[in-house]
Every structure is written in C-alpha cells, then in structure tokens.
Design a protein around this motif. Structure first.
Motif, PDB file in Angstrom:
ATOM      1  N   ASP A   9     -22.039  -1.120  -4.292  1.00 14.96           N
ATOM      2  CA  ASP A   9     -20.696  -0.590  -4.109  1.00 14.96           C
ATOM      3  C   ASP A   9     -20.738   0.514  -3.066  1.00 14.96           C
ATOM      4  OD1 ASP A   9     -18.005  -0.246  -4.408  1.00 14.96           O
ATOM      5  OD2 ASP A   9     -18.087   0.548  -6.431  1.00 14.96           O
ATOM      6  N   ASN A  10     -19.590   0.807  -2.495  1.00 19.87           N
ATOM      7  CA  ASN A  10     -19.441   1.914  -1.560  1.00 19.87           C
ATOM      8  C   ASN A  10     -18.462   2.911  -2.149  1.00 19.87           C
ATOM      9  OD1 ASN A  10     -21.065   0.603   0.328  1.00 19.87           O
ATOM     10  ND2 ASN A  10     -19.319  -0.480   1.189  1.00 19.87           N
ATOM     11  N   ILE A  11     -18.805   4.167  -2.089  1.00 16.59           N
ATOM     12  CA  ILE A  11     -17.929   5.232  -2.571  1.00 16.59           C
ATOM     13  C   ILE A  11     -17.515   6.051  -1.360  1.00 16.59           C
ATOM     14  CG2 ILE A  11     -17.732   7.227  -4.084  1.00 16.59           C
ATOM     15  CD1 ILE A  11     -20.046   5.974  -5.735  1.00 16.59           C
ATOM     16  N   ASP A  12     -16.226   6.071  -1.078  1.00 15.96           N
ATOM     17  CA  ASP A  12     -15.709   6.818   0.067  1.00 15.96           C
ATOM     18  C   ASP A  12     -15.467   8.264  -0.341  1.00 15.96           C
ATOM     19  OD1 ASP A  12     -15.645   4.593   1.792  1.00 15.96           O
ATOM     20  OD2 ASP A  12     -13.762   3.935   0.891  1.00 15.96           O
ATOM     21  N   ILE A  13     -15.993   9.187   0.440  1.00 14.36           N
ATOM     22  CA  ILE A  13     -15.800  10.617   0.206  1.00 14.36           C
ATOM     23  C   ILE A  13     -15.434  11.271   1.537  1.00 14.36           C
ATOM     24  CG2 ILE A  13     -17.384  10.678  -1.750  1.00 14.36           C
ATOM     25  CD1 ILE A  13     -19.471  11.945   0.140  1.00 14.36           C
ATOM     26  N   PHE A  14     -15.040  12.520   1.452  1.00 12.03           N
ATOM     27  CA  PHE A  14     -14.754  13.293   2.655  1.00 12.03           C
ATOM     28  C   PHE A  14     -15.744  14.437   2.730  1.00 12.03           C
ATOM     29  CE2 PHE A  14     -10.765  11.208   1.699  1.00 12.03           C
ATOM     30  CZ  PHE A  14     -10.453  10.654   2.929  1.00 12.03           C
ATOM     31  N   GLY A  15     -16.336  14.597   3.882  1.00 13.94           N
ATOM     32  CA  GLY A  15     -17.328  15.637   4.093  1.00 13.94           C
ATOM     33  C   GLY A  15     -16.726  16.878   4.715  1.00 13.94           C
ATOM     34  N   TRP A  16     -17.571  17.621   5.349  1.00 12.53           N
ATOM     35  CA  TRP A  16     -17.175  18.878   5.975  1.00 12.53           C
ATOM     36  C   TRP A  16     -16.112  18.624   7.034  1.00 12.53           C
ATOM     37  CZ3 TRP A  16     -18.621  21.399  10.807  1.00 12.53           C
ATOM     38  CH2 TRP A  16     -18.340  22.770  10.803  1.00 12.53           C
ATOM     39  N   MET A  17     -15.097  19.425   7.045  1.00 13.80           N
ATOM     40  CA  MET A  17     -13.970  19.338   7.973  1.00 13.80           C
ATOM     41  C   MET A  17     -13.224  18.004   7.857  1.00 13.80           C
ATOM     42  SD  MET A  17     -15.470  21.303  11.329  1.00 13.80           S
ATOM     43  CE  MET A  17     -14.012  20.964  12.280  1.00 13.80           C
ATOM     44  N   TYR A  19     -14.290  14.956   7.517  1.00 18.91           N
ATOM     45  CA  TYR A  19     -14.864  13.737   8.084  1.00 18.91           C
ATOM     46  C   TYR A  19     -15.139  12.722   6.986  1.00 18.91           C
ATOM     47  CZ  TYR A  19     -15.510  15.918  12.619  1.00 18.91           C
ATOM     48  OH  TYR A  19     -15.293  16.517  13.821  1.00 18.91           O
ATOM     49  N   PRO A  20     -14.727  11.472   7.201  1.00 16.50           N
ATOM     50  CA  PRO A  20     -14.987  10.451   6.179  1.00 16.50           C
ATOM     51  C   PRO A  20     -16.475  10.137   6.087  1.00 16.50           C
ATOM     52  CG  PRO A  20     -13.991   9.457   8.130  1.00 16.50           C
ATOM     53  CD  PRO A  20     -13.997  10.944   8.356  1.00 16.50           C
ATOM     54  N   MET A  21     -16.928  10.008   4.857  1.00 18.08           N
ATOM     55  CA  MET A  21     -18.323   9.683   4.593  1.00 18.08           C
ATOM     56  C   MET A  21     -18.354   8.595   3.530  1.00 18.08           C
ATOM     57  SD  MET A  21     -19.832  13.552   4.503  1.00 18.08           S
ATOM     58  CE  MET A  21     -21.529  13.107   4.392  1.00 18.08           C
ATOM     59  N   GLU A  22     -19.495   7.988   3.375  1.00 18.11           N
ATOM     60  CA  GLU A  22     -19.632   6.888   2.437  1.00 18.11           C
ATOM     61  C   GLU A  22     -20.968   6.990   1.716  1.00 18.11           C
ATOM     62  OE1 GLU A  22     -20.266   2.626   3.781  1.00 18.11           O
ATOM     63  OE2 GLU A  22     -18.097   2.705   3.444  1.00 18.11           O
ATOM     64  N   ILE A  23     -20.926   6.820   0.397  1.00 20.38           N
ATOM     65  CA  ILE A  23     -22.144   6.757  -0.399  1.00 20.38           C
ATOM     66  C   ILE A  23     -22.341   5.292  -0.770  1.00 20.38           C
ATOM     67  CG2 ILE A  23     -23.267   7.425  -2.546  1.00 20.38           C
ATOM     68  CD1 ILE A  23     -21.571   9.962  -2.508  1.00 20.38           C
ATOM     69  N   LYS A  24     -23.489   4.735  -0.460  1.00 15.57           N
ATOM     70  CA  LYS A  24     -23.790   3.344  -0.791  1.00 15.57           C
ATOM     71  C   LYS A  24     -24.689   3.319  -2.025  1.00 15.57           C
ATOM     72  CE  LYS A  24     -23.314   1.467   3.810  1.00 15.57           C
ATOM     73  NZ  LYS A  24     -22.328   0.440   3.607  1.00 15.57           N
ATOM     74  N   VAL A  25     -24.280   2.549  -3.013  1.00 14.98           N
ATOM     75  CA  VAL A  25     -25.017   2.440  -4.263  1.00 14.98           C
ATOM     76  C   VAL A  25     -25.511   1.003  -4.403  1.00 14.98           C
ATOM     77  CG1 VAL A  25     -24.897   2.668  -6.763  1.00 14.98           C
ATOM     78  CG2 VAL A  25     -23.569   4.212  -5.320  1.00 14.98           C
ATOM     79  N   ASN A  26     -26.798   0.839  -4.642  1.00 13.53           N
ATOM     80  CA  ASN A  26     -27.400  -0.468  -4.881  1.00 13.53           C
ATOM     81  C   ASN A  26     -28.101  -0.412  -6.234  1.00 13.53           C
ATOM     82  OD1 ASN A  26     -28.248  -3.036  -4.587  1.00 13.53           O
ATOM     83  ND2 ASN A  26     -29.865  -2.593  -3.119  1.00 13.53           N
ATOM     84  N   PHE A  27     -27.583  -1.163  -7.202  1.00 15.46           N
ATOM     85  CA  PHE A  27     -28.088  -1.128  -8.570  1.00 15.46           C
ATOM     86  C   PHE A  27     -28.878  -2.398  -8.845  1.00 15.46           C
ATOM     87  CE2 PHE A  27     -27.309  -1.906 -13.182  1.00 15.46           C
ATOM     88  CZ  PHE A  27     -28.038  -0.832 -13.656  1.00 15.46           C
ATOM     89  N   LEU A  28     -30.154  -2.254  -9.172  1.00 22.17           N
ATOM     90  CA  LEU A  28     -31.027  -3.375  -9.517  1.00 22.17           C
ATOM     91  C   LEU A  28     -31.438  -3.245 -10.977  1.00 22.17           C
ATOM     92  CD1 LEU A  28     -33.325  -3.265  -6.377  1.00 22.17           C
ATOM     93  CD2 LEU A  28     -31.493  -4.878  -6.809  1.00 22.17           C
ATOM     94  N   CYS A  29     -31.271  -4.313 -11.749  1.00 25.36           N
ATOM     95  CA  CYS A  29     -31.639  -4.247 -13.159  1.00 25.36           C
ATOM     96  C   CYS A  29     -31.999  -5.645 -13.657  1.00 25.36           C
ATOM     97  CB  CYS A  29     -30.492  -3.671 -13.979  1.00 25.36           C
ATOM     98  SG  CYS A  29     -29.044  -4.725 -14.023  1.00 25.36           S
TER      99      CYS A  29
END
Length: 104
Positions: A9-17, A19-29
């Motif tokens: 999944d991708n989690i969209d966040i906003f960083g400093w000033m 700026y759009p940023m993205e956290i990528k999550v890869n879950f293996l189980c």
C-alpha cells in the motif's frame, strides 16, 4: 505463492513546507502463522464450553469465524465488536461475574 502472502500500500503524507510525500508499505506474511493463534483460541474455548456443559451451536464463538454461527431462531451478529462483547460476557457468566458498570 502457496502459504506466503504479500500486500502493499501507499500512504500519502505531506512533508516540510507541504511537499507531498509517500510511505510505501510492503507486508509479507504466511497464512498459517496468522491463523495459528486464532485456531488455538477457538479450540481452547470450545473445550471450555464442553467442560461447562454447553452443547450445540456456540454463537459466542462467532468472533473466531469468518461466517457467524447461529441457529435458525436468531439472526447472525456481523458486528465484530458485538461478537467480542459476546465472548467476554459468556466468560463472565461462566465464572459468575457481573458485567462491568462504567457508570460508577
């Protein structure tokens, strides 16, 4: 992948000033590792119900099943929180404890 599962999944966040940023999550189980504790709890609670003299369909164990168990006289409970409340209330009834009162 047999027993191995992967989700991302991708989690969209906003960083400093701003700026759009993205956290990528890869879950293996593995399915069996995720299911083992649930299966163990279901077996232990089923044994407890048998020792307490309960028989037939145990609607209070619906929390552990994908499809809620019920008889033809009642409607199935699909709300996960209500199912968990049923588990806790049944265990309280087995030991003779009253339901907690949050009004005190």
């Amino acid at each position: 992948r047999k027993d191995n599962k992967e989700a991302w999944d991708n989690i969209d966040i906003f960083g400093w000033m701003g700026y759009p940023m993205e956290i990528k999550v890869n879950f293996l189980c593995r399915d069996s590792i995720l299911a083992a504790p649930i299966a163990l709890d279901l077996v232990l609670f089923s044994d407890l119900a048998l020792r307490a003299g309960m028989c037939g369909i145990q609607t209070w164990l619906s929390f552990f099943c994908k499809s809620p168990m019920h008889d033809f006289e009642h409607q199935p409970v699909h709300d996960l929180f209500q199912q968990w409340r049923m588990v806790k209330q049944t265990l309280r009834n087995m030991i003779g404890e009253d339901a907690p009162s949050y009004l005190d």
